[in-house]
Design an enzyme around this catalytic site. Structure first.
Site, short mmCIF file in Angstrom:
data_model
loop_
_atom_site.label_atom_id
_atom_site.label_comp_id
_atom_site.label_asym_id
_atom_site.label_seq_id
_atom_site.Cartn_x
_atom_site.Cartn_y
_atom_site.Cartn_z
CD GLU A 1 25.46 27.57 -51.76
OE1 GLU A 1 24.90 28.66 -52.05
OE2 GLU A 1 24.86 26.52 -51.59
CB CYS B 1 21.25 27.91 -52.76
SG CYS B 1 22.17 26.49 -53.36
#
Length: 504
Positions: free
Chosen positions: A260, A294
């Site tokens: 990720e 993110c």
């Protein structure tokens, strides 16, 4: 006056997490980005410690995989209870060490609790299939088996939630875990480990030694974990550069990586959009966690007919943003994690201007007690240039305009990153086109919701730059298990290929 870092140390003492961790000879500073204060030095391990940790994890796997899955779920249920009891302390640690505002720290720990609830239910639903066999007198079925030790490498911006997303699923699936946290947030990891140890103490002897280990160390520790052939899955969160290195190492030994990484997420705003709702979503998504998520909104793609009005409203909102100590009531923008992040913010704004951009508002530093605080910036760009296509982990929002919806979707997709995306529209056609196979190419696609955040029920991740990984919800538990097809012959015959006979 107690510094932010020393306040974190006091909380750790209350959790019984700091015994043996601090040393004058320690080599890793435990610091707070709020005021730059240092709580002390932590003892860190090197790559040589990975050998013993993995050996202990392999031994734990031999025992833990024999524990029934619902019983494994009981440990995670107890972990959820302990997290509820320690929520305030852990959230405060997140604020003190990662610089998040109070509500975000509380929200992150709540995500830990939520994934525990999800995983407890999952422990009774690790379902396989019954398949029709082409051979008479045979049963065929597909089942899922524990995979083995799981290495979890986490980043500073979500210092506790990402561990829980992975660990809760791994544990109910029958796997031990080894955690290598970011060297920028080791204190939060110590706090979480102490809470986990409390759950194990209540759970009893079914939990083997080495079930969940913590390795405080630097990049070399993560590299050693990625290279160890006894670890079948490495789950890593962080920079794209780090992800490429992990993926290459893990693929080289034919194991799995669950990554990720970067986002560089975009929002498309159409002429029919509710601008009041869009402004709130943009501000929250673009400046929350000081642009260090993110899922931060970094690219705003606005129809040329509403661009001027939307930018004016955003400029007014940005110029009233409370910036400062994230512990203070009303503050919405806390510090960047360190000076390197501040320097990257400054350089990106310089490059944006060099590439034809105009700074609408923001930029520059804010003096706020020793940390690295910046004014979130809005930059209007003439095109999606190199700086726009490069993710900078700081609060910079690039604004571009469009006149054709299909071109806007193509612009959104025309970057290497692709974690989250969104469109603001009241048009069913535009919304459905955005969600179609030829619409957003990101792992998450939202309509009339910003790109930040994800619910536990949906599998999180999936950015296109790395092939992506899906951790947390949905059927992502399958990443933590191995599939096995089983065939049982309950007849008195042994089917062979046509024409083949063996005399016995």
């Amino acid at each position: 006056m107690t510094t932010a870092a020393n306040e974190a140390r006091i909380i750790l003492n209350g959790l019984s997490a700091s015994v043996g961790a601090w040393s004058d000879a320690g080599t890793m500073e435990a610091r707070s980005p709020i005021d730059g204060s240092v709580a002390g030095r932590l003892v860190e391990v090197g790559p040589e410690a990975v050998e013993a940790a993995v050996a202990a994890s392999v031994s734990a796997f031999q025992a833990w995989r024999r524990v029934p899955a619902p019983r494994r779920g009981e440990l995670v249920r107890l972990l959820g209870e302990e997290l509820r009891a320690a929520k305030g302390d852990l959230a405060r640690l997140v604020t003190l060490e990662a610089g998040k505002i109070v509500s975000e720290g509380l929200g992150e720990v709540q995500e830990m609790i939520d994934i525990c609830d999800f995983a407890v239910g999952l422990s009774r639903q690790l379902n396989g299939l019954t398949l029709p066999s082409e051979r008479p007198g045979h049963h065929m079925r597909e089942t899922w088996q524990p995979l083995g030790p799981v290495a979890i490498v986490t980043a500073f911006n979500f210092p506790v939630a990402v561990w829980a997303w992975n660990a809760a699923l791994a544990l109910v699936c029958g796997n031990p875990v080894i955690w290598k946290p970011s060297e920028k947030t080791p204190m939060t990891a110590l706090g979480v480990q102490a809470v986990f140890d409390r759950a194990v103490a209540r759970f009893g002897s079914d939990a083997p030694e080495g079930l969940a280990q913590l390795l405080i160390g630097r990049r070399e520790v993560g590299e050693a974990l990625a290279a160890d052939p006894r670890i079948p899955l490495v789950s890593a969160t962080g920079s794209t550069r780090m992800g490429r290195a992990v993926a290459t190492t893990v693929a080289g030994r034919l194991a799995r990586s669950l990554l990720e990484l970067g986002g560089n997420n975009a929002m498309i705003v159409t002429p029919s959009a509710d601008l009041d709702m869009a402004v709130r979503a943009i501000a929250f998504s673009a400046v929350g966690t000081a642009g260090q998520r993110c899922t931060t909104l970094r690219r705003l793609l606005v129809h040329e007919g509403v661009a001027d009005a939307l930018i004016a409203r955003l400029k007014a909102a940005y110029e009233t943003l409370p910036i400062g100590d994230p512990r203070a009531e009303g503050v919405l923008v806390g510090p960047l994690i360190d000076e390197a992040a501040g320097a990257a913010f400054d350089r990106a704004l310089e490059r944006a201007v060099e590439q034809g951009g105009t700074v609408v508002t923001g930029g520059g530093r804010v003096e706020a007690g020793g940390g690295v605080y910046v004014r979130p910036a809005i930059v209007r760009m003439p095109a999606q240039s190199e700086v726009v296509m490069t993710e900078t982990f700081a609060p910079i929002l690039y604004v571009l305009t469009w006149s054709d919806f299909d071109a806007a979707v193509a612009m959104q997709n025309d970057v290497p990153q692709g974690l989250s995306s969104c469109v603001f529209t009241d048009s069913v056609r535009e919304a459905e086109a955005f969600l179609s196979a030829w619409g957003s190419d990101c792992g998450i696609a939202n309509v009339n919701i910003g790109p930040s955040g994800a619910e536990i029920g949906g599998a999180f991740g999936g950015e296109k730059e790395t092939g992506g990984g899906r951790e947390s919800g949905s059927d992502s538990w399958k990443s933590y298990m191995r599939r096995q097809t089983q065939t049982v012959n309950f007849s008195r015959e042994l089917p062979l290929a046509q024409g083949v006979r063996f005399e016995v």
